[in-house]
Design an enzyme around this catalytic site. Sequence first.
Site, PDB file in Angstrom:
ATOM      1  N   LYS A 113       0.822  -1.204   0.000  1.00 39.13           N
ATOM      2  CA  LYS A 113       0.000   0.000   0.000  1.00 39.13           C
ATOM      3  C   LYS A 113       0.853   1.250   0.000  1.00 39.13           C
ATOM      4  CE  LYS A 113      -4.408  -1.692   1.662  1.00 39.13           C
ATOM      5  NZ  LYS A 113      -5.431  -1.679   2.710  1.00 39.13           N
ATOM      6  N   LYS A 195      -4.128  -9.711  -7.037  1.00 38.88           N
ATOM      7  CA  LYS A 195      -5.396  -9.913  -6.336  1.00 38.88           C
ATOM      8  C   LYS A 195      -6.492  -8.995  -6.898  1.00 38.88           C
ATOM      9  CE  LYS A 195      -6.465  -7.862  -2.278  1.00 38.88           C
ATOM     10  NZ  LYS A 195      -6.747  -7.543  -0.869  1.00 38.88           N
ATOM     11  N   LYS A 198     -10.678  -3.902  -4.487  1.00 44.43           N
ATOM     12  CA  LYS A 198     -11.586  -2.748  -4.594  1.00 44.43           C
ATOM     13  C   LYS A 198     -10.884  -1.527  -5.155  1.00 44.43           C
ATOM     14  CE  LYS A 198     -13.838  -3.265  -0.104  1.00 44.43           C
ATOM     15  NZ  LYS A 198     -12.861  -3.406   0.996  1.00 44.43           N
TER      16      LYS A 198
HETATM   17  P1  AMP Z   1     -10.814  -5.738   2.283  1.00 43.74           P
HETATM   18  O1  AMP Z   1     -11.594  -5.492   1.046  1.00 43.74           O
HETATM   19  O2  AMP Z   1      -9.351  -5.520   2.094  1.00 43.74           O
HETATM   20  O3  AMP Z   1     -11.375  -5.065   3.492  1.00 43.74           O
HETATM   21  O4  AMP Z   1     -10.949  -7.308   2.567  1.00 43.74           O
HETATM   22  C1  AMP Z   1     -12.034  -7.866   3.288  1.00 43.74           C
HETATM   23  C2  AMP Z   1     -11.983  -9.380   3.285  1.00 43.74           C
HETATM   24  O5  AMP Z   1     -12.118  -9.876   1.940  1.00 43.74           O
HETATM   25  C3  AMP Z   1     -10.677  -9.959   3.817  1.00 43.74           C
HETATM   26  O6  AMP Z   1     -10.965 -11.158   4.513  1.00 43.74           O
HETATM   27  C4  AMP Z   1      -9.901 -10.252   2.579  1.00 43.74           C
HETATM   28  O7  AMP Z   1      -8.953 -11.273   2.766  1.00 43.74           O
HETATM   29  C5  AMP Z   1     -11.012 -10.705   1.621  1.00 43.74           C
HETATM   30  N1  AMP Z   1     -10.635 -10.442   0.227  1.00 43.74           N
HETATM   31  C6  AMP Z   1     -10.441  -9.242  -0.348  1.00 43.74           C
HETATM   32  N2  AMP Z   1     -10.091  -9.383  -1.650  1.00 43.74           N
HETATM   33  C7  AMP Z   1     -10.055 -10.722  -1.889  1.00 43.74           C
HETATM   34  C8  AMP Z   1      -9.749 -11.516  -3.027  1.00 43.74           C
HETATM   35  N3  AMP Z   1      -9.414 -10.967  -4.198  1.00 43.74           N
HETATM   36  N4  AMP Z   1      -9.825 -12.867  -2.910  1.00 43.74           N
HETATM   37  C9  AMP Z   1     -10.157 -13.449  -1.732  1.00 43.74           C
HETATM   38  N5  AMP Z   1     -10.459 -12.752  -0.618  1.00 43.74           N
HETATM   39  C10 AMP Z   1     -10.401 -11.412  -0.684  1.00 43.74           C
END
Ligand code: AMP
Length: 330
Positions: A113, A195, A198
């Site tokens: 990040k 990955k 968002k």
């Molecule tokens: P975040 O969007 O970073 O707050 O992630 C929230 C949850 O979604 C966390 O448990 C992440 O590990 C999971 N997550 C986010 N992006 C992915 C992805 N591309 N594949 C699998 N899990 C994801």
Amino acid sequence: MEKKVIFSGIQPSGKLTLGNYIGAVANWVKLQDEYDCYYCVVDLHAMTQYQVPKDLRRQTLEAMAVYLACGLDPEKNTLFIQSHVPAHAEAAWLMSTMTYFGELSRMTQFKDKSSRQSENINAGLFTYPVLMACDILLYQADLVPVGSDQKQHVEITRDIAERFNNRYSETFKIPEVYIPKVGARIMSLQEPTKKMSKSDENENAIIYLLDPPEVIKKKFKRAVTDSIGKVQLSDDQPGIKNLISIYSVCRNMTPEEVVEKYKNEGYGVFKDAVADAVIEVLKPVQDRFHELMNNKAYLEEVYKAGAEKAERTARKTLRKMYKKVGFIPR
Ligand code: AMP
Ligand code: TRP
């Protein structure tokens, strides 16, 4: 017998993606009967990237609505917003004094990040894992269901908890990470070695949970694959591997079964099938989401009740922490 405790959360830093669904929320739904679950919308964490206030408000409410729309039952789970429970921020200060610069510097998410937002490498981005550790530890969680990108953060949580326990006597349960076998890392549709996130600026790389069917079809049609042209599981075909994972989760099949079914088909046919599978899974979620967003009073009822319940548990642990370190109770 007391149920084991789960804690997990998602940042309201944008529209939720298929990665969030498959890697996180879909598994939370499966765990809700067996465990005492706390699922949080982590708005304090979202502040580590700049957020437009009115967007943050909307995204926070949307994330809560997505939790419910995906099937999390507010009677069975504690669904709440992180900033409603001040114990998280209070505990984070204390725990930051027991977390070392060196260990935080090793966090890959911080390194990623800070290279992506070089104009805003704020102190919060650096201490982010301490706040996450407190989220988990305040509830004495046994299990933390997340995608694989969060594994390192759960490991540092365990280190911090053990350090506190050793210094001040047994206070925290040491949590375990829970990562799904398939779908722990859904990849970008445009750069399948990255990955799906968002914060990607290329919209074609991401399936949003609320994308309409035509958009989902189009994005899968454009998904980057390879010139090998065979539906099979191979590290040389990250794009196809990703599509196999997505299909496999949506249709409840093993990746091997998916390959068996599509090994003689072209990529065009397979991509359409993946799109249809995703559309079918997301349709009921989307319908329910729109209903919920039209019923703000209900959403408010859910997150207020959630905060009250969360607050009681979190305060109890925080009081214990304060007492153990030698703070005088008021
Ligand atoms: P975040 O969007 O970073 O707050 O992630 C929230 C949850 O979604 C966390 O448990 C992440 O590990 C999971 N997550 C986010 N992006 C992915 C992805 N591309 N594949 C699998 N899990 C994801
Ligand atoms: N850091 C997590 C992410 O970006 C979100 C999060 C914050 C979290 N606190 C948590 C996940 C506690 C699990 C448990 O995905």
